[in-house]
Enzyme design. Structure first.
Site, PDB file in Angstrom:
ATOM      1  N   SER A  39     -33.534 -13.363  12.513  1.00 46.66           N
ATOM      2  CA  SER A  39     -32.224 -14.010  12.726  1.00 46.66           C
ATOM      3  C   SER A  39     -32.285 -15.413  13.304  1.00 46.66           C
ATOM      4  O   SER A  39     -31.254 -16.085  13.371  1.00 46.66           O
ATOM      5  CB  SER A  39     -31.349 -13.129  13.626  1.00 46.66           C
ATOM      6  N   LYS A  73     -30.649 -18.282  11.479  1.00 48.19           N
ATOM      7  CA  LYS A  73     -29.254 -18.711  11.638  1.00 48.19           C
ATOM      8  C   LYS A  73     -29.136 -20.090  12.292  1.00 48.19           C
ATOM      9  O   LYS A  73     -28.104 -20.754  12.134  1.00 48.19           O
ATOM     10  CB  LYS A  73     -28.471 -17.671  12.438  1.00 48.19           C
ATOM     11  N   SER A 115     -24.834 -12.793  16.192  1.00 51.68           N
ATOM     12  CA  SER A 115     -25.826 -12.664  15.117  1.00 51.68           C
ATOM     13  C   SER A 115     -25.191 -11.980  13.911  1.00 51.68           C
ATOM     14  O   SER A 115     -25.730 -11.028  13.341  1.00 51.68           O
ATOM     15  CB  SER A 115     -27.065 -11.894  15.586  1.00 51.68           C
TER      16      SER A 115
END
Length: 474
Positions: A111, A114, A307
């Site tokens: 993640s 991102k 997230s």
């Protein structure tokens, strides 16, 4: 100096006192706040905000490469992080690299991806951009086409998952007014803005129905969550997973039909007719109503702080649309790569398959991440600084709420960072203020941790970051 401002960002203690802070004037409107209630003046004055991030000192001494190496080398080589640990640390004010270990090697980022999605969409769309959802007249009288523009936060009504989101009930009211005496008889769902597969081929098999992923379509409500009230309760308890509907666009179309008084069996999929030049109001293809998403800066906040994977995939497609690419996994990845290169960053140290980091095909180098964070924080591209608002704070918020315990607790409030987790993959990247008040960017990525090593790997990453927060490293 912007690095100082970034390090003095305040996290307001709202939950403890039960108060909401309304941002004044245009800032509040830009960030999507509701107008203050008329009785607001009668409320007791709000307490002063409590800072949980230490202020940076513009004149603080720069850590030395030898000092940073001495602090981190023993910690990044521990067995809990596996055999492949790649690290980069840099000074935000100068951009000077301070430590590297495999820093230019592409690593599975999870993640942490991102952060790239956030920077590229802010560069491509701007912080104030809002995603439209439109309704247009269909080919026959009474036929309404709901056109998805890629807003994953769209709500059905005021009870939606994302506060302040655009709503279908507002759009339905506009449509009824525009149609006048013509009753809606059919709803056509147009989600053709997106192309390609709805699930990225590099996703693990359990991701589409595991609660953190789902079908990526140009039209959806509430991030495709099937039970919004339960999802809101779970979110408040720190669980961001939720059951998702299999066909988000069709589900949204049925909700819209209900608001228009159209039976569910009169909902179909298709494409909106093109409006002819100078077409009269109500003619096929002419607009009957439009609602707009929260501004991009708020969507970025949501993506990073929670997230949120489906928001991330939507924002990657916004990069694609802004750059004339197909709004697909492949088009988003291509466009993000191009924007990274336009920003003067080493795009050759990145290979993406999606915008959320769920794909194991993604590769990003730690040094690209620290370069990106430094660029966002050095003041040369102020619009990119919007990535920092949603970054979780160590031992305080988001995915770091329950992190930085035990010995690493000395870094509580000193770190803002994005985490990443897949089986055997663990990452953290963000900002840290040193003991002397110097603001550093850092990224630690490891993608070869034992399958059962999640807890130990997270604790080891926290200790690495805490070492930067507690040393002058000189």
């Amino acid at each position: 100096m912007l690095p100082v401002a970034l390090a003095t960002v305040l996290v307001l203690v709202l939950a403890a006192v039960g108060l909401a802070v309304v941002r004044p004037g245009p800032v509040g409107q830009w960030l999507g706040d509701e107008p203050a209630a008329p009785s607001a003046a009668a409320r007791p004055p709000e307490p002063a905000p409590v800072p949980v991030l230490a202020a940076a000192d513009a004149n603080a001494p720069l850590p030395t490469t030898a000092g940073v190496r001495a602090a981190l080398a023993p910690l990044v080589g521990v067995s809990a992080l596996g055999d492949r640990v790649n690290v980069s640390v840099a000074d935000v004010a100068t951009g000077r690299p301070l430590y590297g270990r495999g820093e230019d090697d592409g690593t599975v980022p999870a993640s942490v991806t991102k952060l790239v999605t956030a920077v590229t969409v802010l560069a491509a769309r701007g912080p104030g951009y809002r995603i439209p959802t439109r309704a247009v007249a269909g080919a026959a009288p009474g036929e309404v086409v709901l056109v998805g523009g890629g807003d994953p936060t769209l709500a059905v009504d005021r009870k939606g998952f994302y506060p302040g989101a655009a709503r279908l009930d507002d759009l339905a009211a506009q449509v009824k007014k525009a149609l006048g005496g013509t009753a809606p008889t059919k709803v056509v769902v147009d989600s053709t803005l997106y192309s390609g597969p709805v699930h990225e081929p590099g996703w693990d098999s359990d991701i589409p129905d595991g609660g953190y992923g789902g079908a990526v379509t140009a039209l959806m409500t509430d991030g495709a969550r099937s039970d919004v009230p339960q999802a809101k309760k779970d979110h408040d308890n720190g669980n961001h997973g939720a059951d998702r509907v299999a066909k988000p666009d069709v589900a949204a179309g049925r909700s819209f039909a209900r608001l228009l008084g159209v039976p569910a069996d009169r909902v179909t999929t298709g494409r909106a007719p093109a409006a002819g030049a100078g077409a009269a109001a109500g003619a096929p293809g002419t607009q009957l109503g439009v609602v707009s998403s929260l501004p991009m800066v708020r969507l970025v906040d949501i993506m990073i702080s929670d997230s949120d994977n489906l928001v991330a995939e939507a924002l990657a497609r916004q990069v694609a649309l802004a750059r004339g690419e197909a709004a697909s996994f492949a088009g988003g990845a291509k466009a993000m790569d191009a924007v990274v290169a336009e920003l003067g960053l080493p795009a050759d140290e990145m290979s993406l398959a999606d915008g959320s980091g769920l794909s194991r095909s993604n590769r990003i180098s730690p040094s690209l991440l620290t370069d990106l964070i430094t660029l966002a924080g050095d003041g040369t591209r102020p619009e990119l600084a919007a990535i920092f608002g949603g970054l979780p704070v160590a031992a305080w918020s988001g995915t770091l709420t329950d992190r930085f315990a035990g010995p690493a607790g000395v870094a509580a409030g000193q770190v803002r960072a994005k985490t990443g987790t897949l089986t055997r993959v663990h990452a953290i990247a963000g900002l840290v203020s040193t003991a002397d008040g110097r603001l550093l960017s850092f990224a630690v990525l490891t993608d070869d941790v034992p399958p059962d090593g999640l807890t130990a790997a997270r604790a080891a990453l926290d200790r690495v970051t805490a070492a930067l927060a507690t040393c002058g490293c000189r």
